[in-house]
Design a protein around this motif. Structure first.
Motif, PDB file in Angstrom:
ATOM      1  N   UNK A   4     -15.491  29.893 -67.530  1.00 43.09           N
ATOM      2  CA  UNK A   4     -14.131  30.425 -67.404  1.00 43.09           C
ATOM      3  C   UNK A   4     -13.692  30.448 -65.944  1.00 43.09           C
ATOM      4  N   UNK A   5     -14.572  30.904 -65.061  1.00 45.15           N
ATOM      5  CA  UNK A   5     -14.245  30.979 -63.639  1.00 45.15           C
ATOM      6  C   UNK A   5     -14.020  29.581 -63.048  1.00 45.15           C
ATOM      7  N   UNK A   6     -14.907  28.663 -63.383  1.00 45.30           N
ATOM      8  CA  UNK A   6     -14.775  27.295 -62.877  1.00 45.30           C
ATOM      9  C   UNK A   6     -13.487  26.660 -63.380  1.00 45.30           C
ATOM     10  N   UNK A   7     -13.184  26.868 -64.651  1.00 40.95           N
ATOM     11  CA  UNK A   7     -11.976  26.294 -65.236  1.00 40.95           C
ATOM     12  C   UNK A   7     -10.728  26.873 -64.582  1.00 40.95           C
ATOM     13  N   UNK A   8     -10.771  28.173 -64.260  1.00 42.74           N
ATOM     14  CA  UNK A   8      -9.616  28.797 -63.608  1.00 42.74           C
ATOM     15  C   UNK A   8      -9.389  28.219 -62.209  1.00 42.74           C
ATOM     16  N   UNK A   9     -10.464  28.054 -61.428  1.00 42.64           N
ATOM     17  CA  UNK A   9     -10.319  27.475 -60.098  1.00 42.64           C
ATOM     18  C   UNK A   9      -9.713  26.074 -60.196  1.00 42.64           C
ATOM     19  N   UNK A  10     -10.206  25.276 -61.122  1.00 47.39           N
ATOM     20  CA  UNK A  10      -9.684  23.922 -61.298  1.00 47.39           C
ATOM     21  C   UNK A  10      -8.208  23.967 -61.677  1.00 47.39           C
ATOM     22  N   UNK A  11      -7.864  24.854 -62.576  1.00 45.67           N
ATOM     23  CA  UNK A  11      -6.473  25.025 -63.016  1.00 45.67           C
ATOM     24  C   UNK A  11      -5.571  25.406 -61.841  1.00 45.67           C
ATOM     25  N   UNK A  12      -6.015  26.346 -61.008  1.00 45.90           N
ATOM     26  CA  UNK A  12      -5.223  26.790 -59.866  1.00 45.90           C
ATOM     27  C   UNK A  12      -5.018  25.662 -58.857  1.00 45.90           C
TER      28      UNK A  12
END
Length: 222
Positions: A4-12
């Motif tokens: 979830x954290x990795x996906x959020x960073x990528x999304x941002x």
């Protein structure tokens, strides 16, 4: 780093909300990255951001009864997160404050549901803790309990000016001052982890060393 954290960073990064370069922070530091949640400024990106907030809150296992969004950035965030939670089967009320009290109609500074029970404060980041301090005062004045602060990104850096740096970050100081749990969707360590994994991408790899050096210089105590 969780998925979830990795996906959020990528999304941002993909949304241009998390940028790399040279940026001057409120503390006057030159930072190699900049996070501006205000750039989640359309329905699709705000809706996805709200999903990350909601999932982070639910995965934490903390108990809560309602949400509060401090003006101004917290207002769209708290409404969006409330809707995201409802879609996940957790329908909770929310409220937010005005900067100035209204002297007609319903009056007061609170809009939305009455403040009661265990309240989650929804914000984008904690820089100086001012917004959280004001929110805690408002909530306690209503005899409710501020129990959790939920933010998008924890910069994990020491607060204060360079000539008078604290040992602690603004997040840690809020935790100490109010006895609150502070949750973040992601933090600076997650950002570094993302850059390490994205090391084969030349455009991002050139910022990895700069972000690490910034963390080494300004990183708060664990």
């Amino acid at each position: 780093m969780s998925a979830l954290r990795e996906d959020f960073i990528r999304f941002a990064v993909e949304c241009g909300v998390l940028r790399f370069g040279e940026f001057v922070t409120k503390a006057g530091r030159t930072s190699p990255y900049f996070f501006n949640a205000g750039l989640f400024n359309d329905g699709q990106s705000l809706g996805k951001l709200a999903d990350y907030y909601a999932e982070t809150l639910l995965q934490s296992g903390v108990g809560f009864d309602m949400l509060f969004g401090p003006a101004y950035k917290g207002i769209p965030l708290v409404a969006a997160v409330s809707m995201a939670l409802a879609k996940k089967g957790r329908n909770v009320p929310f409220a937010y404050n005005r900067k100035e009290a209204k002297d007609h109609g319903e009056g007061g500074i609170i809009v939305g549901a009455p403040l009661k029970g265990r309240v989650v404060i929804i914000d984008d980041v904690i820089s100086a803790g001012t917004s959280v301090n004001e929110s805690v005062g408002i909530i306690r004045k209503s005899d409710a309990v501020p129990s959790v602060v939920l933010i998008a990104l924890d910069r994990m850096e020491r607060s204060g000016k360079d000539d008078a740096l604290s040992e602690f970050s603004a997040v840690q100081e809020v935790q100490k001052a109010h006895g609150l749990t502070v949750l973040s969707i992601a933090n600076l360590d997650d950002l570094l982890g993302y850059l390490e994994k994205a090391g084969t991408t030349e455009a991002l790899n050139r910022y990895r060393k700069a972000v690490k050096a910034y963390r080494d210089k300004y990183g708060a105590m664990n």
